[in-house]
Design an enzyme around this catalytic site. Structure first.
Site, PDB file in Angstrom:
ATOM      1  N   LYS A   1      30.687  91.935  27.030  1.00 26.65           N
ATOM      2  CA  LYS A   1      30.726  91.354  25.685  1.00 26.65           C
ATOM      3  C   LYS A   1      29.356  91.491  25.019  1.00 26.65           C
ATOM      4  CE  LYS A   1      33.001  87.348  23.644  1.00 26.65           C
ATOM      5  NZ  LYS A   1      33.798  86.173  23.964  1.00 26.65           N
TER       6      LYS A   1
ATOM      7  N   HIS B   1      30.554  72.806  19.215  1.00 29.11           N
ATOM      8  CA  HIS B   1      30.490  72.740  20.682  1.00 29.11           C
ATOM      9  C   HIS B   1      29.936  71.384  21.122  1.00 29.11           C
ATOM     10  CE1 HIS B   1      30.070  77.366  20.464  1.00 29.11           C
ATOM     11  NE2 HIS B   1      31.263  77.107  20.973  1.00 29.11           N
TER      12      HIS B   1
ATOM     13  N   ARG C   1      40.347  74.531  17.659  1.00 27.80           N
ATOM     14  CA  ARG C   1      40.159  74.173  16.251  1.00 27.80           C
ATOM     15  C   ARG C   1      41.423  74.400  15.450  1.00 27.80           C
ATOM     16  NH1 ARG C   1      35.651  78.463  16.163  1.00 27.80           N
ATOM     17  NH2 ARG C   1      37.417  79.274  17.311  1.00 27.80           N
TER      18      ARG C   1
ATOM     19  N   SER D   1      31.174  80.389  16.460  1.00 29.74           N
ATOM     20  CA  SER D   1      29.878  81.063  16.648  1.00 29.74           C
ATOM     21  C   SER D   1      29.819  82.371  15.873  1.00 29.74           C
ATOM     22  CB  SER D   1      29.641  81.335  18.135  1.00 29.74           C
ATOM     23  OG  SER D   1      29.522  80.130  18.837  1.00 29.74           O
TER      24      SER D   1
HETATM   25  O1  PNS Z   1      33.533  80.973  24.248  1.00 27.62           O
HETATM   26  P1  PNS Z   1      34.605  81.928  24.715  1.00 27.62           P
HETATM   27  O2  PNS Z   1      34.145  83.360  24.578  1.00 27.62           O
HETATM   28  O3  PNS Z   1      35.925  81.673  24.059  1.00 27.62           O
HETATM   29  O4  PNS Z   1      34.787  81.627  26.282  1.00 27.62           O
HETATM   30  C1  PNS Z   1      35.642  82.409  27.066  1.00 27.62           C
HETATM   31  C2  PNS Z   1      35.395  82.103  28.559  1.00 27.62           C
HETATM   32  C3  PNS Z   1      33.937  82.305  28.876  1.00 27.62           C
HETATM   33  C4  PNS Z   1      35.768  80.664  28.852  1.00 27.62           C
HETATM   34  C5  PNS Z   1      36.276  83.052  29.402  1.00 27.62           C
HETATM   35  O5  PNS Z   1      36.062  84.364  29.003  1.00 27.62           O
HETATM   36  C6  PNS Z   1      36.009  82.908  30.889  1.00 27.62           C
HETATM   37  O6  PNS Z   1      36.461  81.977  31.502  1.00 27.62           O
HETATM   38  N1  PNS Z   1      35.216  83.845  31.470  1.00 27.62           N
HETATM   39  C7  PNS Z   1      34.860  83.813  32.856  1.00 27.62           C
HETATM   40  C8  PNS Z   1      35.606  84.909  33.631  1.00 27.62           C
HETATM   41  C9  PNS Z   1      37.015  84.487  33.957  1.00 27.62           C
HETATM   42  O7  PNS Z   1      37.252  83.593  34.755  1.00 27.62           O
HETATM   43  N2  PNS Z   1      37.986  85.136  33.299  1.00 27.62           N
HETATM   44  C10 PNS Z   1      39.377  84.853  33.457  1.00 27.62           C
HETATM   45  C11 PNS Z   1      39.800  83.714  32.551  1.00 27.62           C
HETATM   46  S1  PNS Z   1      41.502  83.285  32.812  1.00 27.62           S
END
Ligand code: PNS
Length: 166
Positions: free
Chosen positions: A42, A18, A92, A130
């Site tokens: 989550k 990150h 990645r 992670s």
């Molecule tokens: O590290 P991650 O879990 O891959 O991140 C995912 C994240 C947090 C970027 C995604 O779940 C997100 O954007 N969550 C916020 C809620 C939202 O806007 N959801 C719709 C995404 S199109």
């Protein structure tokens, strides 16, 4: 005009992968906001407060970075309100891409002015996620090459038999 990006994620915990992506983003944008997305559905090893604390500690000496939290809202709304025209995501492997592609297009639908920028970390972090760091650390493996020493200490405190300070 200040070019501002947001770098969202769950960051459970924030890894050197990150950090690598964040540093690459700072080579492109003037200002990057790391956005810890709280998703109450989550299951995470670390609480929001613990994750924020770790990220803040890791980025302490890096200029032009801010750390914020998104409490169960839409990332597209956050980006709009923050005046960010770019969302940074680290990729990645090819298998990351399908999900990222969906999110990127959905975010653009919700906020047409936003563009998702995909950045590849250094190849030494391509297998650092992670989830795998958590698993290896909790089972007693050495993950010191993949996380900041402060994060490593927090992970060690989560090992079974160790009492967490939080
Ligand atoms: O590290 P991650 O879990 O891959 O991140 C995912 C994240 C947090 C970027 C995604 O779940 C997100 O954007 N969550 C916020 C809620 C939202 O806007 N959801 C719709 C995404 S199109």
């Amino acid at each position: 005009m200040i070019r501002k990006a947001i770098y969202p994620g769950t960051f459970d915990p924030f890894t050197n992968g990150h950090l690598d992506v964040l540093e690459r983003a700072l080579n492109i944008f003037d200002y990057v906001e790391v956005v810890l997305a709280e998703n109450s559905q989550k299951q995470t090893l670390f609480s929001v407060e613990e994750r924020l604390d770790m990220i803040r500690r890791v980025v302490l000496d890096i200029p032009n970075v801010n750390v914020d939290v998104l409490h169960d809202g839409l990332l597209a709304d956050y980006a709009r309100q923050a005046g960010a025209k770019a969302i940074v995501r680290g990729v990645r492997q090819v298998k990351d891409f399908e999900y990222e592609f969906q999110m990127s297009l959905l975010n653009r639908h919700l906020y047409p002015e936003v563009t998702t920028v995909f950045l590849m970390p250094n190849v030494k972090y391509t297998y650092v996620a992670s989830s795998i760091i958590r698993e290896v650390a909790l089972l007693g493996g050495d993950v010191s090459k993949f996380v900041h020493p402060y994060v490593l200490d927090r992970l060690l405190l989560k090992r079974p038999g160790r009492r967490s300070q939080s």
